[in-house]
Design an enzyme around this catalytic site. Structure first.
Site: not given
Length: 135
Positions: A49-52, A98
Site C-alpha cells: 500500500g503506502r499510498h492514497a 493506507h
C-alpha cells in the site's frame, strides 16, 4: 466523506458443507466495481500500500490468512482493521493513506471503483499531507 468501516458479507452454508459469500450490484459494496484484483504470497516483512487515491474507493477482503489494514484520513484520524475472515471486508474511502501487512498465507481480494490510473495515486506521504491539508 464516508469513513472507513467494516463490511460483513453474508456467510451462507454450514461447517459440514462449506460456505459462500456473495457481492452483487446494489449490495454492500458502496460503489460500482470497475476493477477487481488480488494479491498473494506477500512476505510477512513487507508492508504494501503506502499510498492514497484521489478518487478511487476500495473494499479489501482477506479471503485467506490475515491482513492488517491501517488508514490515515486527511484530518489525521488513524484506524486499524484486522481482516481474517473471508466474509468480512473493509471500506477504504478516497483520500485515505493506507498500508497493509499480510500473513504469508494471506490472499487479498480488492474491489475498486475505478480502473487503474497512475495519476489517481498519491505515493509520497508528505505529498498526501500537503494535498489534503490544503483542501
Amino acid at each position: 466523506m464516508q469513513q472507513p468501516h467494516i463490511i460483513e458479507f453474508a456467510k451462507l452454508g454450514a461447517s459440514d458443507i462449506g460456505y459462500i459469500s456473495v457481492s452483487e450490484p446494489d449490495g454492500l459494496v458502496p460503489f460500482e466495481v470497475k476493477r477487481t484484483f488480488w494479491t498473494y504470497f506477500t512476505p510477512e516483512s513487507i508492508v504494501r500500500g503506502r499510498h492514497a487515491h484521489h478518487a478511487t474507493e476500495q473494499v479489501l477482503i482477506a479471503v485467506a490468512g490475515r491482513i492488517i489494514v491501517t488508514m490515515e484520513l486527511p484530518d489525521g484520524a488513524i484506524s486499524t482493521f484486522v481482516l481474517e475472515s473471508p466474509h468480512v471486508g473493509v471500506y477504504i474511502p478516497p483520500n485515505a493513506w493506507h498500508t497493509m501487512q499480510y500473513s504469508h498465507t494471506a490472499v487479498q481480494l480488492v474491489f475498486a471503483s475505478t480502473p487503474y490510473q497512475e495519476s489517481d495515486y498519491i505515493r509520497d506521504y508528505s505529498m498526501f499531507k500537503q494535498v489534503w491539508q490544503s483542501k
